[in-house]
Write a protein that holds these residues in place. Structure first.
Motif, mmCIF file in Angstrom:
data_model
loop_
_atom_site.group_PDB
_atom_site.id
_atom_site.type_symbol
_atom_site.label_atom_id
_atom_site.label_comp_id
_atom_site.label_asym_id
_atom_site.label_seq_id
_atom_site.Cartn_x
_atom_site.Cartn_y
_atom_site.Cartn_z
ATOM 1 N N VAL A 249 -10.387 80.315 38.855
ATOM 2 C CA VAL A 249 -9.666 79.008 38.476
ATOM 3 C C VAL A 249 -8.850 78.458 39.379
ATOM 4 O O VAL A 249 -8.873 77.130 39.875
ATOM 5 N N VAL A 250 -8.064 79.376 39.756
ATOM 6 C CA VAL A 250 -7.039 79.051 41.006
ATOM 7 C C VAL A 250 -7.680 78.689 42.411
ATOM 8 O O VAL A 250 -7.463 77.616 42.859
ATOM 9 N N GLY A 251 -8.805 79.363 42.609
ATOM 10 C CA GLY A 251 -9.463 79.073 43.772
ATOM 11 C C GLY A 251 -10.263 77.612 43.771
ATOM 12 O O GLY A 251 -10.003 76.836 44.660
ATOM 13 N N MET A 252 -10.548 77.317 42.383
ATOM 14 C CA MET A 252 -11.314 75.958 42.388
ATOM 15 C C MET A 252 -10.199 74.973 42.312
ATOM 16 O O MET A 252 -10.463 73.832 43.056
ATOM 17 N N SER A 253 -9.121 75.266 41.964
ATOM 18 C CA SER A 253 -7.980 74.241 41.848
ATOM 19 C C SER A 253 -7.620 74.161 43.604
ATOM 20 O O SER A 253 -7.154 72.808 43.817
ATOM 21 N N ILE A 254 -7.447 75.057 44.368
ATOM 22 C CA ILE A 254 -7.221 75.370 45.912
ATOM 23 C C ILE A 254 -8.100 74.153 46.540
ATOM 24 O O ILE A 254 -7.802 73.315 47.404
ATOM 25 N N PHE A 255 -9.580 74.345 46.009
ATOM 26 C CA PHE A 255 -10.447 73.720 46.662
ATOM 27 C C PHE A 255 -10.479 72.091 46.447
ATOM 28 O O PHE A 255 -10.522 71.190 47.134
ATOM 29 N N ALA A 256 -10.059 71.905 45.111
ATOM 30 C CA ALA A 256 -9.878 70.525 44.559
ATOM 31 C C ALA A 256 -8.792 69.885 45.401
ATOM 32 O O ALA A 256 -8.810 68.521 45.366
ATOM 33 N N THR A 257 -7.784 70.703 45.519
ATOM 34 C CA THR A 257 -6.641 70.036 46.202
ATOM 35 C C THR A 257 -7.056 69.617 47.646
ATOM 36 O O THR A 257 -6.270 68.730 48.100
ATOM 37 N N TYR A 258 -7.817 70.507 48.328
ATOM 38 C CA TYR A 258 -8.391 69.795 49.495
ATOM 39 C C TYR A 258 -9.101 68.515 49.472
ATOM 40 O O TYR A 258 -8.802 67.668 50.333
ATOM 41 N N VAL A 259 -9.633 68.339 48.495
ATOM 42 C CA VAL A 259 -10.626 67.177 48.498
ATOM 43 C C VAL A 259 -9.936 66.083 47.709
ATOM 44 O O VAL A 259 -9.554 66.093 46.518
ATOM 45 N N CYS B 134 -3.310 57.505 33.294
ATOM 46 C CA CYS B 134 -4.422 58.628 32.757
ATOM 47 C C CYS B 134 -3.829 60.225 33.289
ATOM 48 O O CYS B 134 -3.959 61.002 32.622
ATOM 49 N N VAL B 135 -3.803 60.140 34.566
ATOM 50 C CA VAL B 135 -3.435 61.445 35.254
ATOM 51 C C VAL B 135 -1.893 61.666 34.912
ATOM 52 O O VAL B 135 -1.660 62.822 34.571
ATOM 53 N N VAL B 136 -0.954 60.869 34.813
ATOM 54 C CA VAL B 136 0.316 61.130 34.293
ATOM 55 C C VAL B 136 0.285 61.640 33.048
ATOM 56 O O VAL B 136 1.338 62.668 32.662
ATOM 57 N N ILE B 137 -0.337 61.114 32.123
ATOM 58 C CA ILE B 137 -0.207 61.664 30.684
ATOM 59 C C ILE B 137 -0.697 63.033 30.555
ATOM 60 O O ILE B 137 0.156 63.867 30.133
ATOM 61 N N TYR B 138 -1.847 63.552 31.194
ATOM 62 C CA TYR B 138 -2.079 65.058 30.874
ATOM 63 C C TYR B 138 -1.210 65.846 32.011
ATOM 64 O O TYR B 138 -0.785 67.101 31.809
ATOM 65 N N SER B 139 -0.588 65.268 33.250
ATOM 66 C CA SER B 139 0.335 65.850 34.135
ATOM 67 C C SER B 139 1.600 66.423 33.494
ATOM 68 O O SER B 139 2.106 67.444 33.488
ATOM 69 N N VAL B 140 1.993 65.159 32.733
ATOM 70 C CA VAL B 140 3.224 65.423 32.218
ATOM 71 C C VAL B 140 3.226 66.378 30.985
ATOM 72 O O VAL B 140 4.248 67.277 30.684
ATOM 73 N N THR B 141 2.239 66.191 30.315
ATOM 74 C CA THR B 141 2.294 67.119 28.887
ATOM 75 C C THR B 141 1.636 68.328 28.962
ATOM 76 O O THR B 141 2.130 69.449 28.377
ATOM 77 N N GLY B 142 0.503 68.538 29.875
ATOM 78 C CA GLY B 142 -0.088 69.790 30.139
ATOM 79 C C GLY B 142 0.551 70.713 31.133
ATOM 80 O O GLY B 142 0.286 71.945 31.087
ATOM 81 N N GLY B 143 1.364 70.146 32.136
ATOM 82 C CA GLY B 143 2.045 71.202 33.092
ATOM 83 C C GLY B 143 0.931 71.907 34.065
ATOM 84 O O GLY B 143 0.113 71.246 34.172
ATOM 85 N N ILE B 144 1.347 72.737 34.818
ATOM 86 C CA ILE B 144 0.532 73.231 35.979
ATOM 87 C C ILE B 144 -0.964 73.843 35.275
ATOM 88 O O ILE B 144 -1.585 73.822 35.931
ATOM 89 N N THR B 145 -0.655 74.490 34.098
ATOM 90 C CA THR B 145 -2.012 74.898 33.474
ATOM 91 C C THR B 145 -2.838 73.888 33.324
ATOM 92 O O THR B 145 -4.315 73.961 33.544
ATOM 93 N N ALA B 146 -2.545 72.622 32.803
ATOM 94 C CA ALA B 146 -3.534 71.582 32.503
ATOM 95 C C ALA B 146 -3.901 71.077 33.868
ATOM 96 O O ALA B 146 -5.298 70.802 34.205
ATOM 97 N N VAL B 147 -3.119 70.916 34.980
ATOM 98 C CA VAL B 147 -3.472 70.580 36.197
ATOM 99 C C VAL B 147 -4.548 71.287 36.918
ATOM 100 O O VAL B 147 -5.629 70.727 37.371
ATOM 101 N N ILE B 148 -4.412 72.641 36.863
ATOM 102 C CA ILE B 148 -5.245 73.626 37.360
ATOM 103 C C ILE B 148 -6.572 73.693 36.788
ATOM 104 O O ILE B 148 -7.637 73.724 37.206
ATOM 105 N N TRP B 149 -6.578 73.636 35.395
ATOM 106 C CA TRP B 149 -7.903 73.944 34.774
ATOM 107 C C TRP B 149 -8.563 72.537 34.771
ATOM 108 O O TRP B 149 -9.908 72.650 34.982
#
Length: 479
Positions: free
Chosen positions: A46-56, A162-177
């Motif tokens: 999951v962390v690896g996929m998040s790093i990949f998605a950060t690249y793109v 839309c991004v702000v809503i789940y980023s604010v409420t979910g934190g880094i766990t929501a962002v990475i998943w």
């Protein structure tokens, strides 16, 4: 041609699902550690996929095919530098940062050079991330405007919030998943589009390669030593420095090292995320080359006004089967949303750790209030900057120039602290000043004899060299 009901349904399901899934992590954020580091419990893939998605980002999702359509595969050389950078990260950077008792990438700079270094890097990072949020949202809205027919401000505001809503409420766990899921959608969309193009050639798949070879579209660029053009070597060195910067000093990446459940998982994630980008970027370049061959074989399908970067969005709407179009539009949104959500959470983390919680102990409630409010504020600032770019589009180039100045100084300062022991506070400060002057000159000089890819290379070398030599000179004088 208008989008079908099915395409709209796929697109809206993706948007709604992203928000609901991200918000579902709200109850898991019991304290600041959960919000910024997921309690250090996330699996490696999951962390690896998040790093990949950060690249793109949505920019690269459209720009890489656009580059290949207009030119050749020279920009792919950037991807070839990633395996070395990701190996160095897994071998050196990941254990180093996980041994530090702070989620901030810049606490180390304070230990080496004082609080000024930490604040300098933190401020540079925040400025570039706000610019990044605005840039990604704005450049994501442009092709979506072409595809959906909605106004640019409407798309920008809707996707931004839309991004702000789940980023604010979910934190880094929501962002990475969400990054992990969005990364999968990205890959499926790119691979699907590549195969559709491959088997859409009038004379079969072999025609695509015949046309591409005829026009030298698979070339990786010149292997000469000219520093004024984007040769193979210039692009390779540029990619190595940028990726060392990503893995070594970028809060987006360092924060992900902290979320993995152990050191082995963190190292695996760093390798997996970087190495995955190489074949996926290959698909992006193949799409651009395939688009060139497709419209060369069937020139009547492409209107005269559609050129360069607009070709891929046009093909998505007019050349893909129903349903696949909706998937590709969702993939473009996924690329942009993963980048923006990452910037929001990592920037809020820096605001808390490097400014508010630096010398003062805060209660858990105070920590969470700062994280929530900072995330919301950063998202709003990014949306505002994106809207501002509609009327002042040249501001984008100015922000990119400033980003080059800031990031170059950060990388050079980090290398001074990480690779040397004798360099002191004043040596590092003088090195940073000299390096930033060089980077600013190269960024703003339109007649430079060096390719702009080399800006960060020379700036980083100057910072490191000046700081290191000053420490040696001072030591010799003291003797």
């Amino acid at each position: 041609m208008e989008l079908s009901i099915l395409d709209f349904i796929i697109f809206f399901i993706f948007i709604a699902g992203t928000i609901l899934f991200g918000c579902s992590f709200f109850s898991k954020n019991r304290d600041a550690d959960d919000y910024t580091a997921a309690g250090g419990k996330l699996p490696a893939w999951v962390v690896g996929m998040s790093i990949f998605a950060t690249y793109v980002s949505s920019i690269s999702f459209l720009a890489l095919p656009g580059n290949a359509y207009m030119g050749n595969w020279n920009p792919f050389v950037f991807s070839l530098s990633i395996p070395l950078a990701s190996w160095m990260a897994a071998r050196y950077f990941v254990p180093f940062y996980r041994s530090i008792d702070s989620v901030s990438a810049y606490s180390f700079l304070e230990e080496r050079f004082g609080y000024w270094a930490r604040i300098y890097a933190a401020c540079c990072y925040l400025l570039t991330q706000i610019a990044r949020i605005g840039s990604v949202l704005f450049l994501m809205a442009l092709p979506l405007h072409t595809m959906l027919g909605w106004s640019v401000p409407t798309i920008l505001i809707i996707t931004g919030f839309c991004v702000v809503i789940y980023s604010v409420t979910g934190g880094i766990t929501a962002v990475i998943w969400n990054d992990a899921i969005q990364g999968i959608i990205l890959i499926v969309g790119a691979v699907t589009c590549a195969f559709v193009l491959l088997f859409s050639m009038p004379q079969g798949p072999s025609q695509l390669f015949e046309i591409a070879i005829e026009y030298d579209k698979f070339s990786l660029g010149s292997f000469g030593l000219d520093l004024s053009t984007g040769t193979f070597w210039v692009t390779l060195v540029y990619g190595l420095f940028i990726n060392l910067q990503n893995y070594g000093i970028d809060q987006n990446y360092i924060q992900r090292y902290k979320t993995a459940k152990d050191d082995k998982s963190a190292r695996s994630a760093a390798l997996f995320g970087g190495l995955l980008y190489v074949p996926v970027s290959l698909f992006f370049f193949f799409i651009g080359t395939a688009l060139f061959a497709y419209y060369k074989a069937s020139p009547g399908l492409l209107p005269e006004g559609i050129v360069n970067d607009a070709v891929f969005p046009w093909f998505i709407v007019h050349g893909l089967p129903t349903g696949i179009t909706g998937l590709l539009i969702a993939a473009i949104c996924a690329a942009g949303m993963s980048t923006v959500s990452t910037s929001i959470n990592s920037s809020a983390t820096i605001i808390l750790t490097d400014f508010f919680r630096h010398k003062k102990k805060l209660t858990n409630k105070q920590n969470m209030v700062i994280l929530y409010s900072s995330s919301l504020l950063l998202g709003i600032l990014g949306i505002g900057l994106g809207l501002a770019m509609m009327s002042v589009q040249s501001a984008l180039d100015a922000w990119w120039s400033l980003a080059a100045i800031f990031s170059g100084g950060m990388l050079g300062l980090f290398l001074l602290g990480y690779l040397t022991k004798r360099v002191k506070n004043i040596h590092a400060a003088i090195g940073v000043i000299c390096g930033v002057i060089v980077i600013a000159w190269m960024s703003l000089d339109k007649n430079s004899i060096f390719h702009n890819y080399l800006t960060i290379v020379f700036g980083t070398i100057v910072i490191f060299t000046v700081g290191f030599l000053l420490s040696i000179i001072v030591k010799q004088r003291n003797k």
